[in-house]
Scaffold this motif. Sequence first.
Motif, PDB file in Angstrom:
ATOM      1  N   PRO A  30      85.590  40.295  33.847  1.00 35.11           N
ATOM      2  CA  PRO A  30      85.335  40.646  35.253  1.00 35.11           C
ATOM      3  C   PRO A  30      84.406  41.861  35.388  1.00 35.11           C
ATOM      4  O   PRO A  30      83.552  41.876  36.276  1.00 35.11           O
ATOM      5  CB  PRO A  30      86.727  40.990  35.787  1.00 35.11           C
ATOM      6  N   ASP A  31      84.557  42.838  34.489  1.00 37.99           N
ATOM      7  CA  ASP A  31      83.696  44.027  34.549  1.00 37.99           C
ATOM      8  C   ASP A  31      82.225  43.650  34.413  1.00 37.99           C
ATOM      9  O   ASP A  31      81.362  44.164  35.123  1.00 37.99           O
ATOM     10  CB  ASP A  31      84.063  45.011  33.423  1.00 37.99           C
ATOM     11  N   PHE A  32      81.957  42.726  33.465  1.00 39.17           N
ATOM     12  CA  PHE A  32      80.592  42.270  33.250  1.00 39.17           C
ATOM     13  C   PHE A  32      80.048  41.592  34.514  1.00 39.17           C
ATOM     14  O   PHE A  32      78.958  41.887  34.988  1.00 39.17           O
ATOM     15  CB  PHE A  32      80.547  41.301  32.062  1.00 39.17           C
ATOM     16  N   MET A  33      80.867  40.700  35.075  1.00 35.12           N
ATOM     17  CA  MET A  33      80.485  39.977  36.298  1.00 35.12           C
ATOM     18  C   MET A  33      80.161  40.954  37.420  1.00 35.12           C
ATOM     19  O   MET A  33      79.168  40.793  38.137  1.00 35.12           O
ATOM     20  CB  MET A  33      81.643  39.070  36.760  1.00 35.12           C
ATOM     21  N   GLU A  34      81.012  41.946  37.543  1.00 32.81           N
ATOM     22  CA  GLU A  34      80.869  42.934  38.615  1.00 32.81           C
ATOM     23  C   GLU A  34      79.532  43.679  38.481  1.00 32.81           C
ATOM     24  O   GLU A  34      78.760  43.791  39.436  1.00 32.81           O
ATOM     25  CB  GLU A  34      82.052  43.915  38.546  1.00 32.81           C
ATOM     26  N   LEU A  35      79.260  44.154  37.253  1.00 33.09           N
ATOM     27  CA  LEU A  35      78.013  44.881  36.999  1.00 33.09           C
ATOM     28  C   LEU A  35      76.804  44.008  37.268  1.00 33.09           C
ATOM     29  O   LEU A  35      75.819  44.425  37.875  1.00 33.09           O
ATOM     30  CB  LEU A  35      77.977  45.337  35.538  1.00 33.09           C
TER      31      LEU A  35
END
Lengths: 258, 252
Positions: free
Chosen positions: B233-238
């Motif tokens: 999710p962190d990757f997606m968010e960035l």
Amino acid sequence: MKAVRLATPLFAVLLVAAVWQLAVSVFKVPAYVLPSPSQTWSALGDDWTNIRSLAAQTLYESAIGFLVGAGIGFALAVAMAHVKIAHRVLYPILIATQAVPIVAIAAPLVIILGYGLAPKLVIVGLIVFFPVVVNVLDGLSGIDAGMVNLARSMGAGPVKIFLLIRLPATLSPLFSALKLGAAYAVTGAVIGEWTASITPGLGKDLLLKNSRLDTAGVYADVLLLTAIGIGGFLLMTILERVATPWRTRSTARRWFRR
Amino acid sequence: MTDTKLTIDGVEVRFGEALALAETGLEVKNGEFITFVGPSGCGKTTLMNVVAGLQRPTSGRVLMDGQDISGRPGHVGYMFQKDLLVPWRTVTGNIVLGAALTGRATNADRADARELARRYGLGDFVDHYPHALSGGMRQRVALMRTLAFHKDVLLLDEPFGALDAQTRLEMQQWLLQVWADSGRTVLFITHDVDEAVFLADRVVVMSPRPGRIQAIHDVGLPRPRTVDTLLTPDFMELKSQVLAGLYHHMEG
Ligand SMILES: Nc1ncnc2c1ncn2[C@@H]1O[C@H](COP(=O)(O)OP(=O)(O)OP(=O)(O)O)[C@@H](O)[C@H]1O
Ligand SMILES: [Mg+2]
């Protein structure tokens, strides 16, 4: 496959000779008008020791003139590619040298340079240097600017960039010019001998035989002159293959691998 | 180790009247991996050319280890947008080009080059000329040449642009490995936002007319990063943040 490739041009030459021979015998052409291949061949054999030394002289003039012309042509191209003013001054002069009919300047050259080797070298050189200048200039200006920038980004100086990037890029166009020049050089040597010679060569000999209506002898000389031209062309082709292996091979030759 | 490696200080580039790069500043830390994204013509390559010393800035300067290197080439390894392999040099010859151009390519250089090629899947091609290689292989040789130049700072201008998705992912992981091993500082241009976020410590988003830095995103994703990182999710968010910045600009 290789045998077929080598045999094809040989076959073509034999075919021409056969048609020639046939035509001469069928139409009964007298030998002083058009000698047959066999008559030409025997004229060559009868006079061989004499013709051989004449051929050596003409070959010598062609080869030295060729080297001088190619060398000067290459040097001029490099100078013109790097010095703008040299380009602007020299280019029109170069064109002019090719517009002047060679035969017309041969006689005045004798007055300046005498009857020795010099005027012949000038004539052969004049013929050979032009394609070299034009092609090498093309090679030098056609270099991908990105390649030069890459070399610059690595901190390379102008000398290294010239030796490793610019110079090799001129090899292919250079050899195209050298192949042309090798074929033309003999013509230059013959013109030189016609107008400016006391030393005997094939060109001079040709005139002599012509005046005696020794047509078969003339053809024998022509045959040898042609052979010199073709030999030069083939030699350049072989040198080209050795000097620019990346154009015809996918890997470096074994003894060049490092 | 975490001191400043590179300072881009008020750099501006004009080509005649046209402002290709408006006044730009950026501090790059030692060992940092920075990616640059932005639409075509926003001055990414121009900025790299300035850092490489090929393009003298109209104003401003570039410092490396505190020294002014503006307009002075030879301090960084630079991989161009085009592979620019030298046609008459073999794969080995191309990898050692930097050594050959700046001094002499020794046998040790050549042995290293062959080892590098072997390690990264080109072992059977060390004696091949570039025309006999595929686009992806050429790209890899160009990257190896940049690595073999042994500079602390690498400028990579869309190095994986010509690769298929799978090879690309392999190359990205290889590059991260090389980077982690060598501790080099990397400036990396790409058009691919996934790639930008996946590789970077910081993603610099640039915008055109005039070319400038529009935003800088810190990427806090843990390393080492793997394929699984792409699904977090962190990757997606960035990624959506970076995309939003790019997209916002296009609407504006
Ligand atoms: N040598 C030059 N002379 C004139 N204008 C130039 C020159 N180099 C680049 N430009 C201009 O500067 C601007 C930025 O170009 P640059 O190559 O840096 O873009 P880029 O972000 O790398 O684009 P791309 O993603 O397409 O590679 C462009 O408008 C380009 O036309
Ligand atoms: Mg670019």
